[in-house]
Each structure stands twice: as C-alpha cells, then as structure tokens.
Design a protein around this motif. Structure first.
Motif: not given
Length: 676
Positions: A20-25, A438-443
């Motif tokens: 998540l952190i990598l995706a945001v910044s 986000i979809g991957v992380c939710v799964l």
C-alpha cells in the motif's frame, strides 16, 4: 506451531502495508536524527517565552545542554541560549557564544542541519548589529542567514529572517528594497501555509515603511491590519507595534496620541523585566515627545535615564538621537552656550536613519538662525529639502516596485495553477494502478483473516497458560514483600539476646534500615525527618570515625524543621559521601558541619567537611550514584517550577587552613514538590 503461525500472519500483514505504501509513494522521507524531535518539541514549548522570560528559558536550555549526548544537539541548544542573551541585552555574552557556535560550524561538513545552525547564529549576529546601529553589517548577516536557511530543514523560519532584512533596509532609507523583502515574507508565509498569526510583523513593518515616506493613509491601513492580531502577538511583537505606531503619530505631529502609545510600550517593557533594551528605547522616544510638547523637565528626565545604557552598549544610532534631543533641549531653554559645547563634543555617526538626520538638521537650522549664521542655516534647510525630495523619489520607486511585485505574484500564481493541473493528470494515472494494488491487498487480507481465525483457539490456550504464570509471579512478589519484615523480626530477636553498647548499635541499625525503606517510597520529607535520619546514620558510624570526629548542626531560628519540605536523602547522601570518601581515612580531627539558614526567598543547606576536598581522579571518590539520584530528582522537580533548586559542589578553604568539600542547595520558598 502457534509461533510459526503468528510469524506467517505478521509477515503477510507487513507485506500488505508495504504494498500500500509503495503504491501511494515511492519515496520515503529522510529519517531525522534521534535528538531532533526532542529538540523541536522543546523549542516549540519555549518559543513564546523567549522574548518575555529569556532568563527562565536560558535555565531550562542549559539543563538540556548538560544532558546532550551529541555535539550538534549541544550547539542547537546553545543557539537558543544565544537568543536569550540577545533578548536580555547581554551583548558581550551573546558575542562570545555566537563566536563559539560559528567556530563549530566552520569545522563541520556542509549539511542541512549545519545550514540551519549557521542561519540561527547569523540571524542573531545581524540583530546585534542592528541594536548598535551598524546596518550595513546587519544586512550582510541577514542575507547570509536567509541563504543558509534555504539550504536547511526548517524553511518555515525563512519569513522571520526576511522581516529582519526588511527592517534593516528600512533603517538605511532603502524603502523600496525594504518593501520588497516584507512582501517576499508574505509570499513565503503563503507558500509554506503558515497561519495568519505570523503576519503582524510584516504588517507593522510595511506600515513603518509608509510612515517614513509620510504616506500616512497606507501607514494606518497596515497598522490597523496588525492591530487585529494584537492579543495573539508575543510581548516583543506587541512592544514593536506600540513603539512604531507611536512614531507614526510623532511624524504627523500628533504628540498627544504618540505619547499614549509610547507610555503603553514603556509599561509593557517594565512589566517584562528582561526587555531592558526596549525599555530604554521607549524612554528615548518619550524624551523627544515631551520636548516637542514644551515640557523640557520631563524630556531631560527620560534622556538622563536612558543615556548610560546606550553608552555602555555602544549603540551609535541611539546615542545620535539622544545627542540630537540634548541640542533641542538646550535650544528650548535658550542655552546657546550649551549648544555650542554639544556641537564641539558630540561625534556624528554613519548609517543614520534619514528621519534622524531630518530632526538633527531642523535643530541645527534653528541654532544657526538664532546665532545669525545664515549661511549654515541655509545649508541645513537645503539638506532637509534634499531629504524631502529623496522621500518623494522613494514613493515613486515604491509604486514601481509594487506594480512589478504584483505582476510577479500573478505570474507565479498562473505557473502554480498550471503545475496543479499537471499534478492532477499524474494522479489520475496513478489511481488506475492504485485500484489494482488495493484489490490485490484486499484479497490477501481476506486470506490472512482465515488464517488468523484458525489460530485463535490455540492462542486462547496460550493466553490461559500465561495468566497462570502471572498468578505465580504475583504470589512470589507477595513473598518477597514479606522478606524485609522477616529480617526485622530476626534482628529484633537478636537484639533481645544482646546487652549494652552492642544492643544499642543493633537497635540503631534496625531503625536505619526501617527508615531507609520508608524514605525509598517518598519523594520529599520534612527537614526534621531528614535530620533525624542523618543523626541515626552518624551514631552508627561514630565508632569507625573515632573520638576525634565532631558533627555540628546549625539550624536558623527562622527555619521551621517540622514545616520545611525538601527532597528525600538531600542531606543524607552528601553526609554519607563525606564520611565514606573523606573522613574515614583522614588522620587527625574529623569535622562535619551542617548549616541550614534562610537567605531572602531561599533556604540554604550547606554540608561541609574537612576531608581534603573533592578530587576528580581520586580512587576513593566512589561511583557518584547517590549524587546522581539527587540531581535527577532535582531536575524532575525543577521542570515544573519557575524558581529552581540550585546545587553547587566546590572545594573550600577552612579557617584553620585545611581544604574541605562544600555541597550546597538553595531551596526556593513556595516550591512545588509534586511530580504529577
């Protein structure tokens, strides 16, 4: 099995957050040094008190310096002490400490933190030059401070430096340059998102510029803006506002209104006792106003009060103004001989503000007219006309500079809007990838929850086992608490089997141990309790100290031992140190003095021995644990008190020529000993 399961779960959760952190910044902020957050918190807590209570801030900061473990941290706190010297007008101490910080920075490799430290001492150095009237050097220092701050971490302090730079330019008569830097400070505040409460110094600074140009409509406009924030200003800012607004009425010859503002400024400076420079500057202005109001006696009173301060400080600009008032005072009293004497003794100063020149020239013109020297009278009249023409030219420059600056602001705003639109497009592109991750992380999170629920039952069993272990530890703790009482019972039985001196010694030991346990649970006790504990300890040591040992305890008649509170073991630990490390191995007479007396608002406690004095490298000096405990206790208590407990350890020469060690404590009255 449970441990492995927990490790897997935590690794999965960590991986989710990492993605998540990598995706945001993609970029992490630079990690601060370990002491920086503590320094920032401390600096924020004392900023508002720097101008009003510099000595108190200095005391707190010096404590921080003693606990500093990093040299850069030490010098950062030293920069705060440097500011307190400036605000309390201790110019000599400020110069010495500033040079020490400067030498340290010169030895370091360039870095953002070193740049911030350089900016701090250069800013203070510039302020010192301003106070003594050396504006050229002040402008150089402020410019260098500004450039260093741009390379540092604390960009939010840039606007303060720009205000100082603008003020120095204004005092040189460079009003267009001054207005530019003031407006630059406003731009910087906007770009950094600083609150409106940071803007009053810019408002009353611009008002001062328009006052010098005799544009009193614009002057009042900016003063009224500043006035809306008056209650939120720091005391130092309130003083500058009152003093400068008084000047604005002085220059439009509304002396009654000017007098009111100067009186308010003087009351504020008197209330804050550390505002010495400001108090004397107000008296200079009051002297001039009374002079213009044909009250020469009141004018002379204020001039004579403030002149010694500025002479000692070497403030050339203020002394020039005072000499000008003395000339005006002599003219008011028609003392022409006095004017001649003043003109033969006073020295002219460089870098005098145009307004000061205008006032001096007006008095000189009047003097030469009275003495029929019309050539010189015409010369000073012509000089004042030239200054008036210069002010008119400055007004034209100001209008041109305003138009240019507003054009730059519009261009900057347009470029900013374009940049925002570009960033919005980039964010849309980023969001497309963000939704996928986000979809991957939710799964992954759902799978993790199933694993967690599977292991929940086994963790519940582990928790029950842990609770049983805790219960066992509690029982063991209860048994440990019983142990000291068991020891006392055994000692009491042993006392019953002994007689005479041995029984007395054992009884004293039991009393000492029991009292020591009681004192360990108390932060503070009465003086009577402390002295009783010390007497018990001394009685146990008398046989070791021998017949030549002498203890003298003196308590002043105005000291109530049953009411005076002090930190627990405050006297006992120095007494024990004196006995163990100085008197036990001393040959000849062994003396120990405990002297307690009241001095003003303090109670002084002194413990002195004749054991040869404290030797730093002595093998018999002990670990210092006892005194360290006392010092840490005092630091904790001092942190929440305005008046602090003062401590000193020093070697003294006794009346019989021997060297001894003296430990002294100064306990303030009405001291708060609670730590909550």
């Amino acid at each position: 099995m449970d441990t492995i399961c927990d490790k897997i779960i935590w690794r999965i959760i960590f991986s989710i957050f990492f993605l998540l952190i990598l995706a945001v910044s993609c970029k992490q902020p630079e990690r601060k040094s370990s002491w920086v957050e503590d320094y920032d918190s401390f600096y924020s807590s004392v900023t508002d008190s720097l101008t009003a209570y510099p000595q108190k801030v200095r005391g707190l900061t010096l404590q921080k310096m003693q606990m500093s473990t990093d040299s850069l941290e030490w010098y950062y706190y030293a920069a705060i002490v440097l500011k307190t010297y400036m605000f309390s007008s201790d110019v000599d101490s400020a110069r010495h400490l500033r040079k020490k910080i400067e030498d340290f920075c010169d030895r370091q490799q360039p870095s953002p933190y070193i740049a911030d430290l350089r900016s701090e001492y250069l800013n203070v150095k510039g302020n010192i030059y301003v106070r003594v009237g050396n504006m050229d050097s002040a402008i150089i220092c402020f410019t260098d401070s500004y450039e260093q701050r741009l390379q540092g971490v604390k960009k939010e302090l840039v606007s303060d430096i720009l205000i100082n730079l603008a003020d120095a330019c204004s005092r040189q008569g460079k009003y267009d340059v001054s207005a530019y830097w003031y407006r630059k400070a406003l731009q910087t505040s906007d770009s950094l998102g600083l609150s409106e409460e940071k803007r009053p110094p810019v408002y009353y600074g611009l008002a001062q510029v328009y006052m010098a140009l005799h544009d009193f409509d614009q002057c009042d406009y900016y003063y009224n803006l500043a006035e809306t924030f008056y209650d939120k200003m720091l005391p130092y800012e309130q003083y500058i506002y009152l003093n400068n607004r008084g000047n604005s009425y002085y220059y439009r010859e509304d002396y009654t209104e000017a007098l009111e503002y100067f009186k308010k400024g003087l009351s504020l400076a008197v209330f804050h006792s550390d505002m010495v420079f400001e108090r004397n500057l107000c008296m200079v202005n009051l002297g001039d106003v009374y002079l213009q109001m044909n009250e020469p006696d009141s004018a002379a009173k204020y001039i004579s009060k403030c002149q010694p301060f500025f002479q000692k400080m070497g403030a050339a600009g203020a002394l020039y103004y005072i000499d000008t008032q003395r000339i005006g005072l002599a003219l008011e009293r028609n003392d022409i001989a006095k004017v001649r004497h003043l003109l033969s003794t006073i020295t002219n100063s460089e870098n005098v503000e145009p307004d000061m020149l205008h006032i001096r020239n007006k008095y000189l013109q009047e003097f030469y007219e009275r003495t029929a020297d019309y050539k010189n009278a015409f010369f000073y009249q012509k000089e004042n006309r030239r200054l008036d023409d210069s002010i008119r030219n400055e007004r034209v420059k100001m209008r041109t500079a305003d138009i240019s600056l507003r054009y730059q602001q519009d261009s900057t705003l347009l470029a900013k809007n374009i940049l925002i639109e570009q960033q919005k497009i980039e964010m849309l592109k980023l969001n497309e990838g963000l939704f996928f991750w986000i979809g991957v992380c939710v799964l992954v999170l759902i799978i993790t929850c199933f694993i967690y629920l599977y292991g929940k039952k086994r963790r519940a069993l582990l928790l029950a086992q842990s609770q049983r272990t805790i219960s066992s530890l509690r029982l063991e703790n209860i048994r440990n608490r019983i142990s000291p009482h068991f020891i006392f019972n055994v000692l009491n039985q042993e006392m019953g089997s002994r007689e005479g001196e041995k029984k007395k010694e054992l009884s004293a030991l039991v009393k000492l141990m029991r009292r020591n346990l009681e004192l360990a649970e108390q932060m503070c006790i009465t003086l009577a309790e402390e002295l009783e504990f010390v007497q018990t300890y001394i009685e146990l040591q008398r046989r070791s100290l021998g017949p030549l040992f002498k203890l003298v305890v003196k308590v002043g008649e105005d000291v109530d031992t049953s009411q005076l509170i002090l930190p627990s073991m405050l006297i006992q630990i120095p007494v024990e140190n004196a006995v163990k490390h100085a008197l036990l191995n001393k040959e000849g007479e062994r003396c120990l003095w405990i002297d307690i007396y009241r001095s003003g608002t303090y109670v002084c406690v002194k413990i002195t021995d004749n054991g040869g004095g404290f030797k730093l490298n002595s093998g018999n000096r002990g670990t210092g644990t006892g005194m360290k405990v006392i010092m840490q206790t005092i630091q904790i208590l001092n942190a929440k008190n305005k008046d602090m407990i003062e401590t000193a350890v020093r070697n003294v020469t006794l009346p019989n020529g021997e060297t001894g060690c003296e430990v002294s404590f100064h306990l303030p009255s009405n001291y708060d000993y609670s730590v909550l």
